[in-house]
Design a protein around this motif. Structure first.
Motif, PDB file in Angstrom:
ATOM      1  N   SER A  36       0.829  -1.204   0.000  1.00 21.60           N
ATOM      2  CA  SER A  36       0.000   0.000   0.000  1.00 21.60           C
ATOM      3  C   SER A  36       0.862   1.252   0.000  1.00 21.60           C
ATOM      4  N   ILE A  37       1.891   1.242   0.823  1.00 18.99           N
ATOM      5  CA  ILE A  37       2.798   2.397   0.866  1.00 18.99           C
ATOM      6  C   ILE A  37       3.583   2.500  -0.442  1.00 18.99           C
ATOM      7  N   GLY A  38       3.986   1.344  -0.986  1.00 13.46           N
ATOM      8  CA  GLY A  38       4.730   1.348  -2.239  1.00 13.46           C
ATOM      9  C   GLY A  38       3.936   1.951  -3.385  1.00 13.46           C
ATOM     10  N   VAL A  39       2.628   1.655  -3.449  1.00  9.27           N
ATOM     11  CA  VAL A  39       1.835   2.177  -4.559  1.00  9.27           C
ATOM     12  C   VAL A  39       1.604   3.681  -4.403  1.00  9.27           C
ATOM     13  N   ILE A  40       1.577   4.184  -3.168  1.00  8.33           N
ATOM     14  CA  ILE A  40       1.475   5.644  -2.970  1.00  8.33           C
ATOM     15  C   ILE A  40       2.748   6.326  -3.452  1.00  8.33           C
ATOM     16  N   LEU A  41       3.898   5.750  -3.110  1.00  4.46           N
ATOM     17  CA  LEU A  41       5.176   6.309  -3.588  1.00  4.46           C
ATOM     18  C   LEU A  41       5.253   6.243  -5.115  1.00  4.46           C
ATOM     19  N   LEU A  42       4.770   5.137  -5.683  1.00  9.41           N
ATOM     20  CA  LEU A  42       4.759   5.001  -7.133  1.00  9.41           C
ATOM     21  C   LEU A  42       3.855   6.061  -7.763  1.00  9.41           C
ATOM     22  N   MET A  43       2.671   6.243  -7.173  1.00  9.08           N
ATOM     23  CA  MET A  43       1.738   7.244  -7.683  1.00  9.08           C
ATOM     24  C   MET A  43       2.346   8.645  -7.623  1.00  9.08           C
ATOM     25  N   TRP A  44       2.998   8.938  -6.516  1.00 10.13           N
ATOM     26  CA  TRP A  44       3.646  10.248  -6.349  1.00 10.13           C
ATOM     27  C   TRP A  44       4.703  10.462  -7.439  1.00 10.13           C
ATOM     28  N   LEU A  45       5.536   9.443  -7.645  1.00  9.60           N
ATOM     29  CA  LEU A  45       6.620   9.548  -8.626  1.00  9.60           C
ATOM     30  C   LEU A  45       6.070   9.706 -10.042  1.00  9.60           C
ATOM     31  N   VAL A  46       5.121   8.836 -10.426  1.00 13.13           N
ATOM     32  CA  VAL A  46       4.593   8.861 -11.790  1.00 13.13           C
ATOM     33  C   VAL A  46       3.811  10.135 -12.073  1.00 13.13           C
ATOM     34  N   MET A  47       2.924  10.503 -11.148  1.00 11.98           N
ATOM     35  CA  MET A  47       2.077  11.681 -11.392  1.00 11.98           C
ATOM     36  C   MET A  47       2.872  12.979 -11.297  1.00 11.98           C
ATOM     37  N   GLU A  48       3.945  12.973 -10.511  1.00 11.69           N
ATOM     38  CA  GLU A  48       4.755  14.180 -10.358  1.00 11.69           C
ATOM     39  C   GLU A  48       5.618  14.430 -11.592  1.00 11.69           C
ATOM     40  N   TYR A  49       6.185  13.353 -12.164  1.00  8.74           N
ATOM     41  CA  TYR A  49       7.158  13.536 -13.231  1.00  8.74           C
ATOM     42  C   TYR A  49       6.663  13.110 -14.607  1.00  8.74           C
ATOM     43  N   ILE A  50       5.628  12.254 -14.665  1.00  8.79           N
ATOM     44  CA  ILE A  50       5.097  11.820 -15.958  1.00  8.79           C
ATOM     45  C   ILE A  50       3.677  12.342 -16.164  1.00  8.79           C
ATOM     46  N   GLY A  51       2.885  12.305 -15.101  1.00  8.81           N
ATOM     47  CA  GLY A  51       1.525  12.839 -15.160  1.00  8.81           C
ATOM     48  C   GLY A  51       0.555  12.007 -15.967  1.00  8.81           C
ATOM     49  N   SER A  52       0.772  10.696 -16.037  1.00  9.66           N
ATOM     50  CA  SER A  52      -0.113   9.818 -16.807  1.00  9.66           C
ATOM     51  C   SER A  52      -0.635   8.688 -15.923  1.00  9.66           C
ATOM     52  N   TRP A  53      -1.956   8.616 -15.768  1.00 11.14           N
ATOM     53  CA  TRP A  53      -2.525   7.541 -14.956  1.00 11.14           C
ATOM     54  C   TRP A  53      -2.399   6.191 -15.674  1.00 11.14           C
ATOM     55  N   ARG A  54      -2.285   6.219 -17.014  1.00 10.13           N
ATOM     56  CA  ARG A  54      -2.109   4.967 -17.748  1.00 10.13           C
ATOM     57  C   ARG A  54      -0.750   4.338 -17.436  1.00 10.13           C
ATOM     58  N   VAL A  55       0.268   5.155 -17.384  1.00 10.29           N
ATOM     59  CA  VAL A  55       1.602   4.663 -17.007  1.00 10.29           C
ATOM     60  C   VAL A  55       1.571   4.125 -15.581  1.00 10.29           C
ATOM     61  N   LEU A  56       0.825   4.808 -14.707  1.00  7.78           N
ATOM     62  CA  LEU A  56       0.699   4.361 -13.322  1.00  7.78           C
ATOM     63  C   LEU A  56       0.083   2.968 -13.249  1.00  7.78           C
ATOM     64  N   LEU A  57      -0.980   2.712 -14.024  1.00  9.98           N
ATOM     65  CA  LEU A  57      -1.629   1.397 -14.009  1.00  9.98           C
ATOM     66  C   LEU A  57      -0.698   0.309 -14.524  1.00  9.98           C
ATOM     67  N   VAL A  58       0.080   0.618 -15.565  1.00 11.33           N
ATOM     68  CA  VAL A  58       1.021  -0.370 -16.105  1.00 11.33           C
ATOM     69  C   VAL A  58       2.078  -0.717 -15.062  1.00 11.33           C
ATOM     70  N   CYS A  59       2.609   0.292 -14.412  1.00 12.27           N
ATOM     71  CA  CYS A  59       3.638   0.058 -13.382  1.00 12.27           C
ATOM     72  C   CYS A  59       3.062  -0.733 -12.207  1.00 12.27           C
ATOM     73  N   ALA A  60       1.813  -0.429 -11.818  1.00 13.51           N
ATOM     74  CA  ALA A  60       1.198  -1.124 -10.687  1.00 13.51           C
ATOM     75  C   ALA A  60       0.907  -2.588 -11.007  1.00 13.51           C
ATOM     76  N   ALA A  61       0.787  -2.922 -12.304  1.00 15.92           N
ATOM     77  CA  ALA A  61       0.497  -4.300 -12.700  1.00 15.92           C
ATOM     78  C   ALA A  61       1.736  -5.183 -12.738  1.00 15.92           C
ATOM     79  N   VAL A  62       2.920  -4.592 -12.725  1.00 17.05           N
ATOM     80  CA  VAL A  62       4.155  -5.364 -12.837  1.00 17.05           C
ATOM     81  C   VAL A  62       4.320  -6.387 -11.708  1.00 17.05           C
ATOM     82  N   PRO A  63       4.090  -6.034 -10.420  1.00 19.84           N
ATOM     83  CA  PRO A  63       4.248  -7.048  -9.362  1.00 19.84           C
ATOM     84  C   PRO A  63       3.345  -8.266  -9.566  1.00 19.84           C
ATOM     85  N   SER A  64       2.099  -8.060 -10.034  1.00 16.29           N
ATOM     86  CA  SER A  64       1.202  -9.196 -10.280  1.00 16.29           C
ATOM     87  C   SER A  64       1.752 -10.088 -11.386  1.00 16.29           C
ATOM     88  N   PHE A  65       2.362  -9.488 -12.391  1.00 10.05           N
ATOM     89  CA  PHE A  65       2.970 -10.272 -13.477  1.00 10.05           C
ATOM     90  C   PHE A  65       4.122 -11.114 -12.940  1.00 10.05           C
TER      91      PHE A  65
END
Length: 343
Positions: A36-65
């Motif tokens: 849970s904490i990891g995905v908040i940090l990921l969201m902060w990083l992606v939205m701060e520097y990339i600003g794309s929720w699609r990229v965020l979803l792809v990155c969040a799916a990597v651990p499940s893969f």
């Protein structure tokens, strides 16, 4: 994610000694909170520097893969092999686990489970021996899901606004529900607040790790549900933002622990032939709660915050009262293989 979690807890309960079964179940949940904490940090990083929720979803799916790729090395349940007539496979798994842990298997042979111990069906959960247990657990699962996900969905709103105290003239937040719900970009302070309120889960898990082997689990579940119910209603108070965040901190700490306690108690309450079915139906009621909670935490709370929070608190209060009527205590109880019911 819920499905993977219940599989982990089920295997943990089946393999761990009785005196540490509950404790190790909570150890597993530490990694859930780290995620849970990891995905908040990921969201902060992606939205701060990339600003794309699609990229965020792809990155969040990597651990499940990665989990999918690692399933080849995931151990099967020896108890499952035993009740499904695959005794040789059960012995093979136990020998492999003993080698991994550099231990010796105890002398003797596995007890043969007869053909009468067929795999459980959903209807077996409502048999006379298990009907009350199943109905009570189903409601507790639903109420816990509504409470936990409700507070999780409310966290960003509370963090941004400081409280759930009403602002509009009619006792609402002042929004017109026919208009699009206003959204605003998270600030860095919002991310920091979300991080430390999410980190609240760790103190709760640590406390429950200590209590789960020292208290009756029915008593622990009852008290935790009642306390979380009170904390949910206290979020309505118009107090300083820091105090409100502390209440939110405590509510999340207890609710995530209740969630894990449900997994542990459900896995302990049923025999191997019914355990997976019981966990599956329990998490189905959890999903039902997940379907209900967005209306409460994202629609009703804007129209009538008092009604929304009283509904959340009321569901948890009833769950606490129902925990008292569970037919037997699971702490220290041996795990059975067949349907035969024993108190």
């Amino acid at each position: 994610m819920v499905t993977k979690k219940f599989l982990h807890v089920t295997l943990n309960s089946e393999y761990c000694p009785t005196d540490v079964r509950g404790k190790t179940g909570f150890y597993l949940c530490y990694f859930w909170s780290m995620g849970s904490i990891g995905v908040i940090l990921l969201m902060w990083l992606v939205m701060e520097y990339i600003g794309s929720w699609r990229v965020l979803l792809v990155c969040a799916a990597v651990p499940s893969f990665i989990v999918i790729l690692s399933l080849k090395w995931y151990p099967e349940s020896a108890r499952y092999y035993l009740v499904s007539g695959q005794q040789e496979n059960a012995e093979r798994i136990l020998r492999k686990l003993a080698e991994t842990n550099r231990a010796e298997l105890p002398p003797g042979r596995l007890i043969h489970v007869g053909e009468e111990a067929k795999r459980g069906r959903i209807g077996d959960l409502l048999s006379p021996d298990y009907r009350r247990t199943s109905l009570l657990f189903w409601y507790i699962w639903l109420a816990t899901a509504v409470g936990y996900y409700g507070i999780a969905l409310l966290s960003p709103l509370i963090i941004q606004k400081g409280s759930l105290s009403v602002e509009g003239a009619n006792g609402t937040f002042g929004y017109n529900m026919r208009d699009p719900v206003p959204c605003s970009r998270f600030t860095r302070q919002n991310y920091i607040d979300l991080l430390w309120t999410s980190a609240a889960e760790f103190p709760g898990l640590i406390v429950f790790t200590f209590l789960v082997e020292r208290m009756r689990r029915k008593t622990l579940l009852c008290c935790a549900c009642i306390i979380s119910s009170i904390l949910s209603v206290l979020l309505l108070l118009k107090v300083h933002k820091i105090l409100n965040l502390l209440i939110l901190f405590a509510a999340r700490a207890i609710l995530v622990s209740i969630f894990q306690l449900n997994y542990i108690m459900t896995s302990e309450a049923y025999p191997t032939t019914m355990r997976a079915v019981a966990m599956g139906t329990g998490t189905s009621f959890c999903r039902l709660g997940g379907l209900i909670v967005p209306y409460i935490a994202q629609v009703l709370v804007l129209e009538n915050p008092v009604a929304a929070m009283c509904l959340l608190g009321g569901l948890l209060l009833v769950a606490g009262l129902m925990a008292i009527f569970l037919p037997f205590e699971t702490r220290g109880a041996g795990m059975k293989e067949s349907h035969t019911y024993q108190k």
